[in-house]
Design a protein around this motif. Structure first.
Motif, PDB file in Angstrom:
ATOM      1  N   LEU A 171      42.246  40.528  47.110  1.00 36.16           N
ATOM      2  CA  LEU A 171      42.428  41.703  47.963  1.00 36.16           C
ATOM      3  C   LEU A 171      41.820  42.975  47.389  1.00 36.16           C
ATOM      4  O   LEU A 171      41.812  44.019  48.051  1.00 36.16           O
ATOM      5  N   THR A 172      41.313  42.912  46.159  1.00 32.67           N
ATOM      6  CA  THR A 172      40.610  44.067  45.596  1.00 32.67           C
ATOM      7  C   THR A 172      39.090  43.877  45.588  1.00 32.67           C
ATOM      8  O   THR A 172      38.362  44.747  45.102  1.00 32.67           O
ATOM      9  N   LEU A 173      38.616  42.752  46.106  1.00 31.95           N
ATOM     10  CA  LEU A 173      37.171  42.559  46.219  1.00 31.95           C
ATOM     11  C   LEU A 173      36.544  43.691  47.036  1.00 31.95           C
ATOM     12  O   LEU A 173      37.120  44.149  48.023  1.00 31.95           O
ATOM     13  N   ILE A 174      35.359  44.117  46.614  1.00 36.15           N
ATOM     14  CA  ILE A 174      34.623  45.132  47.375  1.00 36.15           C
ATOM     15  C   ILE A 174      33.379  44.473  47.954  1.00 36.15           C
ATOM     16  O   ILE A 174      32.406  44.205  47.239  1.00 36.15           O
ATOM     17  N   PRO A 175      33.389  44.163  49.258  1.00 36.49           N
ATOM     18  CA  PRO A 175      32.235  43.484  49.865  1.00 36.49           C
ATOM     19  C   PRO A 175      31.045  44.425  49.975  1.00 36.49           C
ATOM     20  O   PRO A 175      31.176  45.566  50.423  1.00 36.49           O
TER      21      PRO A 175
END
Length: 301
Positions: A171-175
């Motif tokens: 949920l902290t991935l930055i696409p």
């Protein structure tokens, strides 16, 4: 006691967090409950508050460390986005996101820029091998700005290891590229919200679609048939043999998690960081129980 669990989790990384972050990374949807828990924890001297940050241990130097790391993360972000877009130009890469500490707004001189990569089906190992070859040949095998250690295929996007650590990482991935593909990945892993219901993916960075250069298009054209499928299996088999030989100290169970290698997933985490974090967190829970007589349900890897 979700507020304490959240603070303990980030204390593993020596990272103090604000009240808003305690709420966002907690498993309780009620802000008032979190606020009440924080007040209780401070009154019992279980945690302390300094400069709007909540700390489990008394090392206030971690605040300055965090602020410096936040600034460095802002400074390195344009470079990280540029590299992510470059990675997307490689054959069979569909989406690239920033992961690791940078995706949480922190970076320091000892850190790497980590990337989470989604590939086309049945070509994950071709995509991975080409990226690793580029790193070895042109970056002298440096992973500083090119840490490509997690690949997943678009036809099997479910993350099997479901716990507080993987939910936080997801949920902290930055696409950065491949919006449609990435949103499919998030939808497939809706389980993460059961752990962290207040945390949403950061879509503030513009997600772009990258056109493949002629070289990538030609490689894909050559590898789109049976030859590509055989090549993909070949690259997977030689990589697995290499890892089994190199990391003989790992048990079979540890290999399956830290160096997961299937047709649809490739992880290269030989330090088995996930297990270390969960184990350390449970040790902190036990420490709190013994010192403050406060029971916290253990986490599962």
């Amino acid at each position: 006691m979700e507020a304490l669990k959240t603070i303990l989790y980030f204390s593993i990384f020596n990272y103090p967090i604000t009240k808003e972050e305690v709420y966002r990374f907690s498993g309780n949807k009620c802000r008032q409950v979190i606020d009440t828990q924080l007040e209780l924890l401070i009154s019992k001297n279980i945690i302390s508050q300094n400069d709007n940050y909540y700390i489990f241990e008394t090392n206030v130097d971690c605040i300055q460390r965090r602020q410096k790391g936040n600034k460095m993360a802002q400074d390195i972000m344009p470079k990280a986005c540029k590299v992510a877009k470059f990675i997307t130009k490689f054959p069979y890469v569909e989406s690239v996101s920033l992961s690791g500490s940078l995706s949480k707004g922190y970076y320091d001189d000892d850190g790497d820029i980590d990337f989470f990569i989604i590939t086309k089906p049945n070509r994950l190992w071709i995509a991975r091998t080409l990226l690793i070859l580029y790193k070895k040949l042109f970056l002298l095998n440096s992973r500083k700005y090119f840490c490509v250690n997690y690949f997943i295929s678009n036809d099997n996007l479910l993350i099997e290891e479901q716990n507080r650590f993987t939910a936080t990482e997801l949920l902290t991935l930055i696409p950065i590229t491949g919006k449609k593909c990435f949103k499919k990945f998030v939808a497939t892993n809706a389980w993460a919200k059961t752990y962290l219901p207040n945390l949403d993916i950061d879509y503030s960075h513009k997600i772009t679609n990258i056109k493949k250069p002629w070289l990538s298009k030609n490689i894909q054209m050559i590898c789109d048939g049976n030859f590509g499928e055989m090549l993909d299996h070949f690259f997977k088999s030689i990589t697995i043999k290499k890892w089994q030989s190199k990391f003989r100290h790992l048990t079979k169970e540890e290999l399956l998690i830290a160096l997961k290698s299937t047709d649809t997933v490739s992880k290269h985490h030989p330090q088995n960081f996930q297990k270390k974090v969960i184990d350390t967190l449970n040790e902190k829970y036990l420490e709190v129980k013994n010192e403050f007589n406060l029971e916290l349900s253990p986490e599962h890897a």
